[in-house]
Design a protein around this motif. Structure first.
Motif, PDB file in Angstrom:
ATOM      1  N   GLN A   1       0.821  -1.205   0.000  1.00  0.00           N
ATOM      2  CA  GLN A   1       0.000   0.000   0.000  1.00  0.00           C
ATOM      3  C   GLN A   1       0.861   1.263   0.000  1.00  0.00           C
ATOM      4  O   GLN A   1       0.392   2.312  -0.443  1.00  0.00           O
ATOM      5  CB  GLN A   1      -0.992  -0.010   1.156  1.00  0.00           C
ATOM      6  CG  GLN A   1      -0.416  -0.098   2.532  1.00  0.00           C
ATOM      7  CD  GLN A   1      -1.527  -0.094   3.583  1.00  0.00           C
ATOM      8  OE1 GLN A   1      -2.723   0.010   3.285  1.00  0.00           O
ATOM      9  NE2 GLN A   1      -1.145  -0.204   4.826  1.00  0.00           N
ATOM     10  N   GLN A   2       2.107   1.191   0.424  1.00  0.00           N
ATOM     11  CA  GLN A   2       3.032   2.296   0.212  1.00  0.00           C
ATOM     12  C   GLN A   2       3.572   2.285  -1.222  1.00  0.00           C
ATOM     13  O   GLN A   2       3.749   3.333  -1.838  1.00  0.00           O
ATOM     14  CB  GLN A   2       4.204   2.217   1.185  1.00  0.00           C
ATOM     15  CG  GLN A   2       3.874   2.508   2.629  1.00  0.00           C
ATOM     16  CD  GLN A   2       5.109   2.473   3.515  1.00  0.00           C
ATOM     17  OE1 GLN A   2       6.215   2.205   3.054  1.00  0.00           O
ATOM     18  NE2 GLN A   2       4.917   2.725   4.800  1.00  0.00           N
ATOM     19  N   ALA A   3       3.821   1.101  -1.760  1.00  0.00           N
ATOM     20  CA  ALA A   3       4.452   0.980  -3.075  1.00  0.00           C
ATOM     21  C   ALA A   3       3.620   1.584  -4.193  1.00  0.00           C
ATOM     22  O   ALA A   3       4.162   1.956  -5.238  1.00  0.00           O
ATOM     23  CB  ALA A   3       4.743  -0.490  -3.377  1.00  0.00           C
ATOM     24  N   VAL A   4       2.307   1.719  -4.015  1.00  0.00           N
ATOM     25  CA  VAL A   4       1.454   2.262  -5.083  1.00  0.00           C
ATOM     26  C   VAL A   4       1.296   3.773  -4.976  1.00  0.00           C
ATOM     27  O   VAL A   4       0.501   4.360  -5.725  1.00  0.00           O
ATOM     28  CB  VAL A   4       0.065   1.588  -5.079  1.00  0.00           C
ATOM     29  CG1 VAL A   4       0.207   0.080  -5.235  1.00  0.00           C
ATOM     30  CG2 VAL A   4      -0.724   1.919  -3.818  1.00  0.00           C
ATOM     31  N   ARG A   5       2.045   4.423  -4.110  1.00  0.00           N
ATOM     32  CA  ARG A   5       1.884   5.866  -3.922  1.00  0.00           C
ATOM     33  C   ARG A   5       2.091   6.663  -5.204  1.00  0.00           C
ATOM     34  O   ARG A   5       1.479   7.709  -5.401  1.00  0.00           O
ATOM     35  CB  ARG A   5       2.859   6.359  -2.851  1.00  0.00           C
ATOM     36  CG  ARG A   5       2.496   5.963  -1.434  1.00  0.00           C
ATOM     37  CD  ARG A   5       3.591   6.341  -0.452  1.00  0.00           C
ATOM     38  NE  ARG A   5       3.171   6.109   0.935  1.00  0.00           N
ATOM     39  CZ  ARG A   5       3.978   6.238   1.983  1.00  0.00           C
ATOM     40  NH1 ARG A   5       5.251   6.576   1.806  1.00  0.00           N
ATOM     41  NH2 ARG A   5       3.519   6.017   3.206  1.00  0.00           N
ATOM     42  N   TYR A   6       2.990   6.202  -6.073  1.00  0.00           N
ATOM     43  CA  TYR A   6       3.314   6.948  -7.293  1.00  0.00           C
ATOM     44  C   TYR A   6       2.820   6.231  -8.546  1.00  0.00           C
ATOM     45  O   TYR A   6       3.401   6.384  -9.616  1.00  0.00           O
ATOM     46  CB  TYR A   6       4.829   7.197  -7.348  1.00  0.00           C
ATOM     47  CG  TYR A   6       5.276   8.163  -6.278  1.00  0.00           C
ATOM     48  CD1 TYR A   6       5.239   9.533  -6.486  1.00  0.00           C
ATOM     49  CD2 TYR A   6       5.699   7.707  -5.034  1.00  0.00           C
ATOM     50  CE1 TYR A   6       5.609  10.427  -5.503  1.00  0.00           C
ATOM     51  CE2 TYR A   6       6.070   8.597  -4.033  1.00  0.00           C
ATOM     52  CZ  TYR A   6       6.022   9.949  -4.275  1.00  0.00           C
ATOM     53  OH  TYR A   6       6.384  10.829  -3.290  1.00  0.00           O
ATOM     54  N   THR A   7       1.734   5.482  -8.415  1.00  0.00           N
ATOM     55  CA  THR A   7       1.157   4.719  -9.523  1.00  0.00           C
ATOM     56  C   THR A   7      -0.254   5.220  -9.799  1.00  0.00           C
ATOM     57  O   THR A   7      -1.028   5.466  -8.873  1.00  0.00           O
ATOM     58  CB  THR A   7       1.128   3.217  -9.185  1.00  0.00           C
ATOM     59  OG1 THR A   7       2.454   2.777  -8.885  1.00  0.00           O
ATOM     60  CG2 THR A   7       0.582   2.406 -10.340  1.00  0.00           C
ATOM     61  N   ALA A   8      -0.595   5.345 -11.067  1.00  0.00           N
ATOM     62  CA  ALA A   8      -1.900   5.881 -11.458  1.00  0.00           C
ATOM     63  C   ALA A   8      -3.007   4.859 -11.242  1.00  0.00           C
ATOM     64  O   ALA A   8      -2.819   3.656 -11.416  1.00  0.00           O
ATOM     65  CB  ALA A   8      -1.869   6.311 -12.926  1.00  0.00           C
ATOM     66  N   GLY A   9      -4.186   5.352 -10.856  1.00  0.00           N
ATOM     67  CA  GLY A   9      -5.392   4.545 -10.824  1.00  0.00           C
ATOM     68  C   GLY A   9      -5.614   3.712  -9.586  1.00  0.00           C
ATOM     69  O   GLY A   9      -6.713   3.205  -9.384  1.00  0.00           O
ATOM     70  N   ILE A  10      -4.597   3.560  -8.760  1.00  0.00           N
ATOM     71  CA  ILE A  10      -4.694   2.707  -7.576  1.00  0.00           C
ATOM     72  C   ILE A  10      -4.313   3.520  -6.343  1.00  0.00           C
ATOM     73  O   ILE A  10      -3.389   4.327  -6.372  1.00  0.00           O
ATOM     74  CB  ILE A  10      -3.808   1.448  -7.720  1.00  0.00           C
ATOM     75  CG1 ILE A  10      -4.022   0.498  -6.541  1.00  0.00           C
ATOM     76  CG2 ILE A  10      -2.349   1.808  -7.888  1.00  0.00           C
ATOM     77  CD1 ILE A  10      -3.417  -0.884  -6.758  1.00  0.00           C
ATOM     78  N   VAL A  11      -5.040   3.302  -5.257  1.00  0.00           N
ATOM     79  CA  VAL A  11      -4.847   4.052  -4.016  1.00  0.00           C
ATOM     80  C   VAL A  11      -4.662   3.069  -2.877  1.00  0.00           C
ATOM     81  O   VAL A  11      -5.392   2.074  -2.771  1.00  0.00           O
ATOM     82  CB  VAL A  11      -6.051   4.968  -3.722  1.00  0.00           C
ATOM     83  CG1 VAL A  11      -5.817   5.767  -2.448  1.00  0.00           C
ATOM     84  CG2 VAL A  11      -6.313   5.915  -4.888  1.00  0.00           C
ATOM     85  N   GLY A  12      -3.682   3.310  -2.013  1.00  0.00           N
ATOM     86  CA  GLY A  12      -3.444   2.469  -0.857  1.00  0.00           C
ATOM     87  C   GLY A  12      -3.631   3.228   0.439  1.00  0.00           C
ATOM     88  O   GLY A  12      -4.031   4.385   0.462  1.00  0.00           O
TER      89      GLY A  12
END
Length: 664
Positions: A45-56
């Motif tokens: 859930q930290q790893a998706v901080r800079y990814t589009a479309g997904i929220v952690g």
């Protein structure tokens, strides 16, 4: 930092083949181990901080699970291409991120390759694999909230044709919540056998042990967190549980293999198999009401248990053939999953506590005995799938189809209740890859999820269905030289989910019965860039607009929970490679989340928009890496989510982490 895999070029999750990402007519984001290490992410859930479309981090810094929302839906977790034995309520098993090489996020319907799945997509974790070349690392980390961790991985050849890897971690940390401590031990052995020059068998195992003492994070009233409380603000660190009696226990393990055999340069067979076992037990005394004085919190005692076991296997052939001017890459496979899940709980009132000055019990608090299971089911899923990626010059057409058969048995009644469902799903897409590295694409894909039960007049529910149109363009900078690695995606999509349960309002329908006339819609735009220039400058950038809402049925027009309409992020990192500062570098990142509802429908509890700042400093010398990472540097106080009047969860406070890594 040398990061040869910082920018992804492929992800087997996208097509179950080694086809490049640019040829896949659907959005796929890959968070590589190099990206994870640069930003020192602890969990998915930290790893998706800079990814589009997904929220952690929907429930703040949870110490047990990864809470994610993808295009408005909760994605299901896969490990090495096989679904994790997720529980009846949470779509992941909280396995530690350190044990994996990459996180692949397949956006949109994925049933055509993976069977039952939500229309927003799935994510897959790829385990660290053995290598015949000796290498590895030993790492120690210390940071905020007395975060202490020692971890390491080592791989190399044991003999000709046999290589192994061992990965391990031990963590002991406190929380931003008072009187909370969490410990974790994780080990993952792996051994690979080159049985013949064309046959490789890789055994993969993992074991994880978790203990959380005190509480986790949340169950706070909206008054004092989201809205003004006349008595005052609620402290971010407040613990409304019972530190000496609240606890969480979990053990999980998995054992399996990946077998590959190459019959020829044009035909390969792959089989993934895994047995997994998961069990957890917790006692939670938590706040669930607020008295008229706005400070006395009413509490409940809620012990619960969950046990899951699963056998899963996926076998497939990957063949390349030519028919005239057409080149076909054909995938044909059969997968099977046998899953058993049992869950029970108890519920009783507990003593009240002061919201602003809690005094904890000095007398032992016994957990009430668990009741009969409220979930006791077995699911068997068999899927037969085929895919053809047809190339004609620069044009690629992707045609996929799958038939699933699902049998579910509930043991809550005697005799047991059995339900059978079957569903065909498909995907069709087209991509044109130009010589300059641009690849416009368009696709249509479908998905399904079983729905158990029946209407009041006995008509069995059918699977909920999802369908998505997506179009966009990808770019891989192939003409800019070897020193520039870049992958960018721009996508626009629309998802419709039908056969959603909603209240049955037909004349004569008893209260609380449901009918499958609900509909959910999600549409949006996603922009994403991952790049690395001259092994010095790294840039991660993303923006997404997601309008996910109930289109028909209960709470019509309401937004889906925990999905902000706008998410934007930018992280830039630079490392000197010459002079006295050679090896020294740093980066800064900014993240923006617009407001998001904590629950679907009235009453609405919106977490306000927030902008957060992250940064890193690192120094690389031969064989060593020293790094300091910080997130939420301005220590913004914000509600990550409020899913009810007494269910608020603070977002993560400022975290500063120092890491020393010895590589060999």
């Amino acid at each position: 930092m040398t990061a040869r895999r910082f920018v992804p070029s492929g992800a087997i999750t996208a097509s179950k083949t080694t086809a490049p990402l640019i040829e896949t007519p659907q959005s796929v984001s890959v968070i590589s181990r190099d990206q994870i290490d640069l930003l020192n992410f602890v969990d998915v859930q930290q790893a998706v901080r800079y990814t589009a479309g997904i929220v952690g981090e929907n429930y703040g810094p949870d110490l047990r699970f990864d809470f994610l929302t993808l295009r408005g839906f909760i994605p299901v977790q896969y490990i090495d291409g096989l679904q994790a034995p997720v529980s009846s309520t949470i779509a992941n098993v909280g396995v530690d991120l350190y044990g994996f090489e990459a996180v692949d996020i397949l956006k949109g319907p994925a049933s055509v390759l993976y069977g039952s799945s939500p229309p927003g997509g799935i994510y897959n974790l790829t385990s660290r694999r053995p290598s015949s070349r000796l290498g590895g690392e030993v790492q120690v980390r210390y940071g905020s909230n007395d975060f202490k961790q020692a971890a390491g991985t080592i791989t190399g050849a044991l003999s000709d044709g046999i290589s192994a890897r061992w990965t391990g971690l031990y963590r002991d940390r406190d929380s931003q919540t008072d009187y909370v401590n969490a410990r974790r031990a994780y080990v993952a052995p792996a051994i690979a056998f080159d049985v013949t020059p064309d046959t490789r068998l890789t055994l993969l195992g993992n074991y994880q042990w978790d203990r959380v003492e005190g509480d986790t994070n949340g169950f706070l009233p909206t008054l004092g967190v989201l809205y003004d409380n006349p008595v005052g603000k609620v402290r971010r660190s407040i613990n409304l549980g019972e530190p000496d009696y609240n606890f969480y226990r979990r053990e999980q393990w998995g054992l399996g293999y990946e077998l590959t055999h190459r019959f020829s340069s044009a035909l390969q067979f792959t089989q993934n198999l895994r047995w997994t076992d998961y069990s957890e037990y917790q006692q939670v005394i938590y706040g669930a009401g607020l008295a008229a004085d706005n400070r006395t919190v009413l509490r409940f005692n809620f012990p619960s248990s969950e046990d899951s076991q699963q056998f899963a296997v996926d076998s497939r052939f990957d063949a390349t053939i030519a028919t005239g001017v057409l080149e076909h890459r054909i995938l044909a496979g059969l997968d099977y999953r046998n899953y058993r899940n049992q869950a029970a709980f108890a519920f009783t009132a507990a003593t009240s506590i002061d919201l602003f000055d809690p005094v904890y019990s000095r007398a032992p608090i016994a957990a009430p005995a668990l009741g009969d299971p409220y979930v006791d089911r077995r699911l068997k899923q068999t899927g037969l799938y085929v895919q053809d990626q047809i190339k004609l010059g620069s044009f690629i057409a992707t045609l996929s189809g799958r038939q699933d058969w699902i049998r579910q048995t509930s043991y809550l009644t005697s005799p047991a209740t059995r339900d059978k469902q079957a569903k065909f799903t498909w995907r069709v897409g087209a991509t044109y890859v130009t010589e300059g590295g641009f690849a416009p694409y368009v696709s249509y894909a479908t998905s399904f999820q079983p729905v158990i039960g029946a209407t009041y007049d006995g008509i069995p529910f059918v699977p909920s269905e999802g369908k998505q149109w997506e179009g966009g363009v990808k770019y891989d900078a192939r003409t800019l030289g070897d020193d520039i690695k870049l992958f960018a995606t721009a996508a626009i999509f629309r998802i419709d989910q039908t056969n959603v349960l909603t209240t049955d309002t037909r004349p004569g329908a008893p209260a609380f019965f449901q009918i499958q006339e609900g509909k959910v819609k999600s549409e949006g735009v996603e922009l994403e860039l991952v790049s690395r220039f001259y092994e010095k400058l790294s840039v991660n950038a993303s923006y997404s607009f997601t309008n996910a809402r109930v289109a028909r049925g209960d709470n019509e027009g309401a937004r889906l929970a925990a999905q902000p309409r706008h998410k934007g992020s930018l992280f830039v990192d630079y490392t000197h490679d010459r002079g006295a500062l050679a090896g020294f570098g740093g980066g800064v990142g900014i993240r923006y989340l617009s407001n998001s509802p904590g629950i679907v429908g009235a009453p609405y509890y919106y977490s306000p928009s927030v902008t957060l700042l992250d940064a890193t400093l690192h120094y690389d010398i031969p064989g060593w890496r020293l790094a300091i990472n910080g997130s939420n540097l301005f220590d913004k106080r914000y509600a990550g989510r409020c899913s009810g009047q007494y269910s608020c969860f603070f977002g993560e406070a400022r975290q500063v982490m120092g890491t020393v890594t010895k590589k060999f």
